[in-house]
Scaffold this active site. Structure first.
Site, PDB file in Angstrom:
ATOM      1  N   SER A 464       0.858  -1.183   0.000  1.00  0.00           N
ATOM      2  CA  SER A 464       0.000   0.000   0.000  1.00  0.00           C
ATOM      3  C   SER A 464       0.890   1.228   0.000  1.00  0.00           C
ATOM      4  CB  SER A 464      -0.894   0.007   1.246  1.00  0.00           C
ATOM      5  OG  SER A 464      -1.499   1.264   1.445  1.00  0.00           O
ATOM      6  N   TYR A 477      -1.640  -0.755  10.743  1.00  0.00           N
ATOM      7  CA  TYR A 477      -1.849  -0.955   9.308  1.00  0.00           C
ATOM      8  C   TYR A 477      -0.602  -0.545   8.523  1.00  0.00           C
ATOM      9  CZ  TYR A 477      -3.958  -0.659   4.675  1.00  0.00           C
ATOM     10  OH  TYR A 477      -4.238  -0.834   3.342  1.00  0.00           O
TER      11      TYR A 477
END
Length: 594
Positions: A464, A477
């Protein structure tokens, strides 16, 4: 009887004999196995001799009758001093003399490497051998006439200039061989021999330990005549001829001497062409004998009427294709929705067979059903990527039922929000178990399958833009995605020698349901619902779809892109992280959820 080589390997001894070619040159020939079996003739390259085939002989001698011989100028064969004695036409006469002396009444299969491949390409295009060769498997050696014709074609196309330049730079040693006696002086010196050994070890990597020491004085120097007698004569005045012999090209993925395109862009000349890349470097016959032997055996068995293995069937270069990934097997985790489903459908549209795995069996089945509409094989599996045992069983079942995947997309992921003081250990464990350990399991299990099979492959890991940006609201995350990013770069370097590509995909703001399922630790139910709703609206307004992300994933696979940021913000953030880390850290002080 067997003998032990300098690197400790044991090989069966041969029945040795001499064969005299049409010009009186005596060739050293060795035979193995039963003549009642089908015959494979193995032709070596420069600066090897027939010993380079020892490992493959050991693999195939029980099923086939094998013939190896030292090409003129090498090993125990005579070494004529006239350059003209090394022209391709005369080398073809040598091959004819060898097979006529052993099996004059039937066709033979041929496996050749490097200069052995170059001379055998010449042979299989000569009409006189059309009824003598049953199949030809070529490793790391182009047809010089095809290459010369293609070079002219490429020079008229600016998009191909890079390929011409790349091969030209890789062929630096060929130019050296045409500069007076420079090559002889270099190969005859201890410094030159040490340099050659160093280069081979660098190019071949750890597999170089399987190579027998090169005899550059006895084999390398006389063999220079091959280059001087043929290279510029055929490249400069190419006369490409068609061949009806079934051909299997086995281009090593890390061959720095002979580029992939130079070996494979030949479909217009070969009526039955199969292209099967193999992992490793230039000397695959010596470093990966089990892989080469298996591929040759599969090719011959298929020509005999046995069912083609998946990888051989999809390797057929001629005929209609369903898409760029026709016949490939793609495994995708988290395939029940979002980027996973879109990627599955994109690969199916390009002709790939798809295995859709998800924690939710129903959504995985829906994805598989949609893939099936593209007339491909598709199957669904319920899978918890955090379960090591379940992942191992899944990987084993895929291999047993469908074969080793060509592409694996480790996509399953979740989002857990909350600061370091709010998150409990169980929250960290859930985040890392799915986002990181799921990728580790998939990369390790399927990467091992790909490496052992020896035909390359691609592992795609969904990271990501969170891997290189920071927010204080989501440390777990960001940590998980940064770990996936780093892991991908590490194993890319490790698996490159096996021909396995590893790609890190870094999406930015993509409109998926992760915004609705993200957990916001330390918030009330009302606050969590508000944040999820606001985030979902923002992502919807941004409106970058999973389908567009899937297209970027396919492009990254086709180009073997190490890091592929997706969306403008992901690309801009990646650039910012490299040129201004301080500004990137400042952005991490902002909490977008408040």
């Amino acid at each position: 009887m067997s003998h032990v080589t300098s690197n400790g390997r044991k090989f069966a001894q041969a029945q040795a004999r001499r064969v005299v070619s049409t010009d009186g040159v005596s060739l050293a020939v060795r035979e193995y196995g039963d003549r009642a079996h089908q015959t494979i003739v193995l032709v070596h390259g420069w600066p090897d001799n027939s010993k380079v085939w020892n490992g493959i002989v050991d693999q195939l001698r029980d099923r086939y009758h094998l013939i190896t011989y030292d090409v003129r100028g090498f090993g125990d064969s005579e070494k004529p001093t006239d350059i003209a004695a090394y022209e391709l036409d005369q080398l073809a006469e040598d091959f004819g003399a060898v097979i006529d002396s052993s099996v004059p009444d039937r066709k033979v299969h041929v496996l050749a490497h490097d200069w052995g491949s170059i001379q055998m390409w010449h042979v299989v295009t000569l009409p006189r051998f059309s009824d003598r060769i049953a199949s030809y498997s070529s490793i790391s050696g182009p047809n010089l006439d095809y290459a010369g014709a293609n070079m002219r074609k490429y020079l008229r196309n600016p998009r191909k200039w890079g390929a011409v330049l790349s091969q030209g730079l890789s062929s630096w040693y060929i130019y050296l061989m045409h500069v007076g006696k420079a090559a002889e002086l270099l190969l005859g010196s201890k410094a030159g021999q040490k340099l050659f050994s160093t280069l081979v070890k660098h190019y071949e990597g750890p597999a170089a330990k399987h190579l027998e020491p090169f005899d550059l004085v006895n084999d390398g120097i006389p063999g220079i005549a091959l280059y001087r007698a043929n290279i510029f004569q055929h490249l400069g005045r190419p006369e490409p001829r068609m061949t009806s012999v079934p051909v299997q090209v086995l281009p090593p993925t890390n061959d720095l001497a002979v580029k992939y395109e130079g070996q494979t862009d030949i479909a217009e000349y070969v009526r039955s062409l199969y292209i099967r890349p193999i992992g490793g470097g230039h000397w695959a016959p010596a470093t990966r004998p089990q892989v080469v032997a298996r591929l040759v055996d599969e090719f011959i068995r298929a020509l005999d009427g046995e069912k083609k293995p998946r990888n051989l069937a999809r390797a057929l270069a001629s005929g209609p294709k369903r898409g760029k990934h026709d016949g490939k097997l793609v495994v995708i985790t988290g395939a029940g929705s979002g980027i996973g489903r879109a990627t599955a459908l994109a690969f199916a549209k390009e002709g790939a067979d798809v295995i859709a795995a998800d924690i939710n069996k129903q959504t995985a089945e829906e994805t598989a059903e949609l893939c099936g509409l593209h007339k491909v094989t598709a199957a669904a599996f319920s899978l918890d990527v955090t379960d090591e045992t379940a992942m191992a069983e899944f990987a084993a079942q895929i291999k047993a039922d469908y074969g080793v995947p060509d592409i694996v997309v480790n996509n399953a992921g979740v989002a857990v929000a909350g600061g370091i003081l709010e998150l409990e250990i169980k929250d960290w464990q859930r985040q890392l178990d799915i986002n990181l350990w799921g990728v580790i399991h998939g990369s390790r299990l399927f990467g091992k399958q790909m490496a052992e099979q020896g035909e390359g492959g691609t592992i795609v890991n969904l990271s990501s833009m969170a891997a290189y940006t920071y927010t204080k609201a989501m440390p777990a995350y960001h940590t998980s995605k940064a770990a996936v990013f780093s892991l991908s770069q590490c194993i890319r370097g490790e698996l490159a020698t096996e021909g396995v590509n590893v790609i890190a995909i870094c999406p930015g703001v993509v409109n998926t349901n992760i915004t609705k399922t993200a957990q916001h630790i330390g918030r009330s139910a009302e606050e969590q619902a508000r944040i999820q709703d606001e985030t979902a609206k923002f992502y919807a307004k941004r409106n970058f779809s999973p389908e567009r992300t899937a297209q970027d994933i396919l492009k990254a696979v086709e180009k073997n892109t190490a890091v592929a940021p997706v969306t403008v913000e992901a690309k801009a953030s990646y650039l910012l992280s490299r040129i201004s880390p301080a500004l990137n850290r400042f952005a991490g002080t902002i909490d977008p959820t408040r």
